[in-house]
Every structure is written in structure tokens, then in C-alpha cells.
Design a protein around this motif. Structure first.
Motif, short mmCIF file in Angstrom:
data_model
loop_
_atom_site.label_atom_id
_atom_site.label_comp_id
_atom_site.label_asym_id
_atom_site.label_seq_id
_atom_site.Cartn_x
_atom_site.Cartn_y
_atom_site.Cartn_z
N SER A 68 114.05 14.59 104.89
CA SER A 68 113.07 14.12 105.89
C SER A 68 113.78 13.37 107.00
O SER A 68 114.79 12.69 106.75
N CYS A 109 110.15 12.50 100.93
CA CYS A 109 109.35 13.59 101.51
C CYS A 109 108.83 13.27 102.91
O CYS A 109 108.51 14.20 103.66
N SER A 110 108.71 11.98 103.25
CA SER A 110 108.11 11.63 104.54
C SER A 110 108.62 10.27 105.00
O SER A 110 108.90 9.38 104.18
N LEU A 125 108.79 11.79 96.36
CA LEU A 125 108.34 12.62 95.25
C LEU A 125 107.98 11.77 94.05
O LEU A 125 107.24 12.21 93.16
N ARG A 151 103.49 13.54 101.10
CA ARG A 151 104.06 14.53 102.01
C ARG A 151 104.13 14.07 103.47
O ARG A 151 104.95 14.58 104.23
N CYS A 152 103.27 13.15 103.88
CA CYS A 152 103.27 12.75 105.29
C CYS A 152 102.78 11.31 105.41
O CYS A 152 101.85 10.90 104.71
N ALA A 166 99.06 13.45 100.52
CA ALA A 166 99.83 13.74 99.31
C ALA A 166 99.38 15.04 98.67
O ALA A 166 98.35 15.63 99.03
N ASP A 167 100.17 15.47 97.68
CA ASP A 167 99.86 16.69 96.93
C ASP A 167 98.67 16.52 96.01
O ASP A 167 98.21 17.51 95.41
N PRO A 191 96.84 20.54 98.33
CA PRO A 191 97.78 19.51 98.81
C PRO A 191 97.65 19.28 100.31
O PRO A 191 97.52 20.23 101.09
N ASN A 193 99.30 18.26 103.73
CA ASN A 193 100.67 18.32 104.23
C ASN A 193 100.92 17.50 105.48
O ASN A 193 102.03 17.02 105.70
N GLU A 648 110.80 18.57 91.26
CA GLU A 648 109.39 18.19 91.17
C GLU A 648 108.80 18.67 89.84
O GLU A 648 108.05 17.94 89.18
#
Length: 657
Positions: A68, A109-110, A125, A151-152, A166-167, A191, A193, A648
Motif C-alpha cells: 500500500s 492493506c490501506s 490484514l 481495505r481502505c 473492510a472485507d 467486501p 474495497n 490471508e
């Protein structure tokens, strides 16, 4: 009088070889739209000036691939997160490492910079969100509420809130000062994104793998509208600077949306593939995408894009005309109160462990000493970063828009470049004998060395693996024979053609069989028939369908699919591995808690046939998952996206141990 030249609405600006290995992350500077940072599996971060083919600066220090990236609002700082969970903050103007931040236990991840203060937010994660004070090199907040990978992350324009996607299908809004969740938005079925704040109003947009974009009211905490039924999930979103519309970056297209009511104003076809980030400058939208080691940049002329106030390009309600939208950007909602200087520092909380409140360790100090910022192009570096520090007597020169190529001419990177800054398209050369490479840090404009045939065949590639044109031509008996009879050439071509036709005919027959069983019986019977064909390609086709419909998954289906997943995870085809990982993730999320609970439950009194059958299925699934867990564990050390997916899965399978 000469007729006006019609120019293109969207065009490709350039293509560069950005790293010596696969590119794993991309980010654009939002202030100028001219600064690009790329992260690769080679553990490096390269900084570029958009529309120039040479790397400006190469940042080293990470020991695992970059997952990231984010550039600060003023484009002075850059933060990079890696697969190991480490974070490094770089001062681009001083060309040096500023901070090394350690604390996460898995992939970063972000990332996002606070719009005013010296703070960085990171999502991982490991499901944690951390807020870091860059000046003091410490974690001042740790937010725990998500149950899957974050994720963001995005800070609100006033710097008081943080939105996380998130997922676990949720979007959460955090109050930074109180350190708690203000509200949890739960409308998505897949999820989430991407997430983005409106530049002025209390409005939040989120995009999900369920192929929807939802707009949330941050004052009343309810959904405003939902964009549905798109063919593919949105990959990135960006509000227009005046807040009149939202741009959605999709596979090979840009879509322009309004939200009250929900509608699509325009669709622009852009051949950018899987676009990774968007930025706006001089009424032009810049988009960047990557494929293996190459990075491509594209431009969309927003002056030729419909944004609002006219008949929309595509309507979302049964293709019937909708009422004209209420003008956005008006006082429909409350606006952010932006601080005049810098924001107040969030309240410090008591840390949960000694390791998070300790002073910088010798390990962190050593990491910072080993981290280097190598200026690859001094002229570009001075042009981009040095003028910010110099005293200027005249207003700074603004970046000029990229000239658009004529509509009737093919677009090339050279035509899209400025006249005084020609751009050369970087493409790998055919495999040939190359001199011994010099042991030095790779600069991004160099040509990659030829590689051996990969152990995993990528899903997207420009040429077939292991095929040579000479294999399809008849061998010459002697050098003087230069003319070949047409019949001989055709006979050689037909040999390979018949083989391919036989394979495709067999696969088509198997798919027809599976389809016939599915139409006359239940889904599990069709899966049984697909497994009976002993053709993994048919199993993959069927799993790609069931992966999109979670309701089709049942416990008895898992007992049939898990042995096939074990084969897919060991396949040499990337698409097979991706499908196997997706199916295994769904099974773990939906059934692993059930399996472990049933196996841990005490035996029942009396005879319960249904329970005994369920217990037998759980035992069978548990045994198969244990076998698969060894494969996942061995492959979790791989680099790139495969390694990230396996890591993961390894975390999700921790309950088996």
C-alpha cells in the motif's frame, strides 16, 4: 477558415516499465495530478513525474513487497506499507527516510495521511486500524472493531473523522478524538474495497465487490442512494472537486454518477484495464493502471464529459427518464468546518501493550539507517521538489493540461506527451543474450532481464507460454530450400489445430453435461457431474459461478468441493489458483465456525440421525481442511498477490490448529 480539429475524450498518455518485478501498488498525488508512486515485489518504491519516462527517485529499505502507498496532501511526504506489516514514511523534498513504524502483525492493506496534522492511519490484514504520530514515531490510537481485513481508509476533509472499509462487508465511521465508532454502515453484501468523503458535504461514498456504490448521509446516518447492476465492481472512486458528481473507475471504463436521485450521467470508454487510482488537475482526470511490471497512465478530458444538468447517458431505473436532479453542492447537507491552521492532536489513550508505548528500538533505528532514497534523475527532482523550498518573487507556474490527440489519429504515448518532453513507450525486448548486469539498484526505466518460464502461468499475458512460431512451421531439409509447398504448410498447421479442437470439443461436451444435470436436478448433483468429468477447467467454470452466489453453498457441497480446491491451489495456472483461493475463503468464512462448534460439542443423548450425518460431514470437511492448511502454510511465504491471498487464508485457518 480551417475547421476545428476534433480531439479525443480519453487517451493513453504513456507506458513505462516501473519495476524489475511485478508492480503491487500505485498512487497518484492528488494536489498536482503529476506525481506518481509505484511499489513492487522488488521491495522498492519508485517515484515518477507523470508523462516522463525516467524514475525521479527510488526508495529502498523494505524487506518484503510493497502492499500500500499514499502521498500527503501537500505532496511532501510518502508512506509505504509492506507485506510484513512495517510502515515507512519518507520526506520527498529532503530525499530521506523520516520514520519507521512497526506494530502491525500482517499485510498493510490501506494507508492515509491526515489532511492537516502529522498523522498517518493504517489498516491491515490483522483487522486492526492504527493512528500514528509521525513526529513522535508512536501509535497513539488502536481501533479494533472490524473482523476482517481493512481495505481502505479515508480521513474526512475537516480531519475529525476516519472512514474504514473492510472485507466484513461494513463501512465504519470513527470519531478520532473519542477513539470509538460513531456509526456502522451495513448495506453492502460483499467486501467493501473503496470509500471516499464528499469534498464539502456530510456525504460518504463506498464501493463494494457486490458491484454497488452506496452513498451515506453522515448527519442522519442512513443510505441516500445506491448504484446497482454494474457489470464489474468499481475499482476506485473520486468526487469532482466542486462535489457535483462522483467518478467511478471500472475495468476499461469511467462512469460519472449523481446520487439524488441515483443516475449515471456519462460513460467514457478508456482502455486502462484494471485502473488503480484517479486524480484531477486542469479539468483533466488522470488514471493509472498496472499489468505485471508495466504501469500505464491515461487522461480523460472532463470538459467533454457530462457531469450534471442534462439528459444522463444511462438511467438506472428501468431506463425511464428521471426528474432533473437537485443541484449538488448546495446546502442540502451540513458542510465540514475546516480548521484555519492545523487540527488538534487526538487524545492519547492507554496502550494495550508495553511494546506500543516503548521508545524507538534499536531495530527501528537500524531499519532507518538501512533505508535509502536514491535520486535517479536530479533534474526532474529539482524541478518537482526544490521550488517549494526556494523564495519566489513571481507566482509559481501551474502545470499545463496534457494536449489531446486528434480524434482520427491513433493514440501513442509520444503524441500525448508535451512537445519539449517526448515520452518513449517502455516495452520488454524479446528474449536474447544480454551482458552481465551491473550490481546496482534497479532504475525503473531499464529493460527487464529475460526470465525462465514461470512456475505459475499468469491469467493475463501478452503471449502464449512455451509456444514458438518455429514449432508450427515445417523443418527445412537443407538451407537452399526456401520455397515450401502450400499443402505441406497447411498439414503442419492442421496437426496442432486438430489437437486444440479436440480439447475444446471435449470441454464443451462436459459443460453441456453439467448444464443438463443442473437444469434437471439440484446444484450439488451438477457439481458431482463436473467432478466426475475429471476436468479441472470445468470445475473452475462452475466454481466461478457459485463464488458469486453465496446462498448456493451448503455443508454437503463443501465435502465435494474441498478436494478439488486442494488440486486448484497446487495448479500452475494463476486463474485456477485464484478461483481456489476465493472458494476456500468463502468456505472458511461461512462454515469453519460451524464445523469447529459441532466437533467441540458433547455427544448427544439418544439417536439423532440428522445430527450424526452433520457430524460426519463436519469431520470430513475438517480432515480436508487440515490437508489444505499445509499447502496454504507452505505457499504463504510467496511474494506478490498470491502470497498475500495465501497469508490471508492462513490467518483464517488459525482455528484449525
Amino acid at each position: 477558415m480551417a475547421a476545428a480539429v476534433v480531439t479525443k475524450t480519453a487517451w493513453k498518455l504513456q507506458e513505462i516499465v516501473a519495476h524489475s518485478s511485478n508492480v503491487s501498488s500505485l498512487v497518484l498525488g492528488k494536489k498536482s495530478g503529476r506525481l506518481l508512486a509505484t511499489g513492487g515485489d522488488d521491495c522498492r518504491v519508485n517515484v515518477w513525474s507523470v508523462n516522463k519516462s525516467n524514475c525521479v527517485m527510488s526508495l529502498s529499505g523494505h524487506t518484503t513487497p510493497i502492499e500500500s502507498l499514499q502521498i500527503s496532501a501537500k505532496e511532501e511526504l510518502l508512506v509505504a506499507g509492506s507485506q510484513s506489516g512495517s510502515i515507512r514514511v519518507w520526506d520527498l523534498e529532503a530525499a530521506k527516510i523520516l520514520r519507521t513504524l512497526l506494530g502491525h502483525k500482517a499485510n498493510i492493506c490501506s494507508l492515509d495521511f491526515h489532511p492537516y496534522g502529522s498523522f498517518v492511519a493504517s489498516g491491515s490484514l490483522d483487522t486492526d486500524i492504527k493512528l500514528w504520530d509521525v513526529r513522535r514515531k508512536g501509535c497513539i490510537f488502536k481501533y479494533k472493531s472490524h473482523t476482517q481485513a481493512v481495505r481502505c481508509l479515508r480521513f474526512s476533509p475537516d480531519g475529525k473523522w476516519l472512514a474504514s472499509a473492510a472485507d466484513d462487508h461494513t463501512v465504519k465511521l470513527w470519531d478520532l478524538t473519542a477513539g470509538k465508532v460513531m456509526f456502522e454502515f451495513t448495506g453492502h453484501s460483499g467486501p467493501v474495497n473503496v470509500v471516499e468523503f464528499h469534498p464539502s458535504e456530510y456525504l460518504l461514498a463506498s464501493g463494494s465487490s457486490d458491484r454497488t456504490i452506496r452513498f451515506w448521509d453522515l448527519e442522519k446516518f442512513h443510505v441516500v442512494s445506491c448504484i446497482e447492476e454494474e457489470a464489474t465492481p468499481v475499482r476506485c472512486v473520486l468526487f469532482n472537486p466542486d462535489g457535483c458528481c462522483l467518478y467511478g473507475g471500472y475495468q476499461d471504463s469511467l462512469r460519472v454518477y449523481g446520487w439524488e436521485p441515483e443516475r449515471c450521467f456519462d460513460v467514457v470508454l478508456v482502455n486502462w484495464g484494471k485502473v488503480a487510482d484517479l486524480a484531477i488537475c486542469n479539468n483533466q482526470l488522470i488514471g493509472v493502471s498496472c499489468a505485471q511490471s508495466t504501469v500505464s497512465s491515461f487522461v480523460v478530458d472532463l470538459s467533454r464529459v457530462t457531469k450534471s444538468g442534462s439528459v444522463p447517458h444511462g438511467l438506472l431505473r428501468n431506463d425511464e427518464p428521471l426528474a432533473q436532479p437537485t443541484p449538488t453542492g448546495s446546502s442540502l447537507r451540513r458542510s465540514y468546518d475546516r480548521p484555519s491552521t492545523s487540527c488538534s492532536k487526538p487524545q492519547r489513550v492507554k496502550h494495550s501493550s508495553e511494546s506500543e508505548r516503548r521508545s524507538p528500538s534499536s531495530e527501528e533505528e537500524r531499519d532507518e539507517k538501512e533505508s535509502k532514497a536514491e535520486i535517479q534523475n536530479p533534474e526532474d527532482y529539482k524541478e518537482i521538489f526544490q521550488p517549494k523550498n526556494a523564495i519566489s518573487r513571481t507566482p509559481p507556474r501551474m502545470n499545463e493540461p496534457f494536449p489531446a490527440p486528434p480524434e482520427d489519429e491513433p493514440v501513442t504515448a509520444k503524441e500525448a506527451a508535451k512537445p519539449d518532453q517526448p515520452v518513449e513507450v517502455q516495452t520488454p525486448l524479446p528474449k536474447q543474450e544480454l551482458p552481465e548486469p551491473i550490481q546496482r539498484p534497479p532504475i525503473a526505466s531499464s529493460t527487464p532481464l529475460p526470465r525462465a518460464e514461470p512456475s505459475v502461468i499468469p491469467a493475463a499475458r501478452n503471449e502464449p507460454i512455451g509456444l514458438k512460431a518455429s514449432d508450427f512451421l515445417p523443418a527445412l531439409k537443407n538451407q537452399s530450400q526456401t520455397e515450401l509447398v502450400d499443402e505441406e504448410i497447411m498439414s503442419q498447421i492442421r496437426k496442432g489445430h486438430k489437437t486444440v479442437c479436440m480439447v475444446l470439443t471435449s470441454r464443451h461436451k462436459n459443460l453441456d453435461t453439467v448444464r443438463a444435470v443442473w437444469s434437471t436436478s439440484d446444484f450439488k448433483s451438477s457439481v458431482d457431474s463436473a467432478v466426475a468429468t475429471n476436468d479441472l477447467s470445468v470445475v473452475v467454470d462452475l466454481l466461478n459461478i457459485v463464488n458469486q452466489t453465496a446462498s448456493l453453498w451448503k455443508l454437503d457441497l463443501c465435502t465435494v468441493v474441498l478436494p478439488q480446491i486442494e488440486k486448484l491451489l497446487q495448479s500452475k495456472y494463476e486463474s485456477y489458483v485464484q478461483t481456489g483461493c476465493t472458494s476456500l475463503k468463502l468456505i472458511l468464512q461461512r462454515f469453519l465456525p460451524l464445523i469447529t462448534d459441532i466437533l467441540a460439542a458433547p455427544p448427544s443423548v439418544g439417536v439423532d440421525i440428522t445430527r450424526e450425518e452433520r457430524l460426519h460431514k463436519c469431520r470430513l470437511c475438517y480432515k480436508q481442511l487440515k490437508n489444505i492448511s499445509n499447502i496454504v502454510k507452505n505457499k504463504s511465504g510467496l511474494s506478490g498477490r498470491h502470497g498475500s491471498a495465501f497469508r490471508e487464508l492462513h490467518l483464517l485457518m488459525a482455528a484449525l490448529e
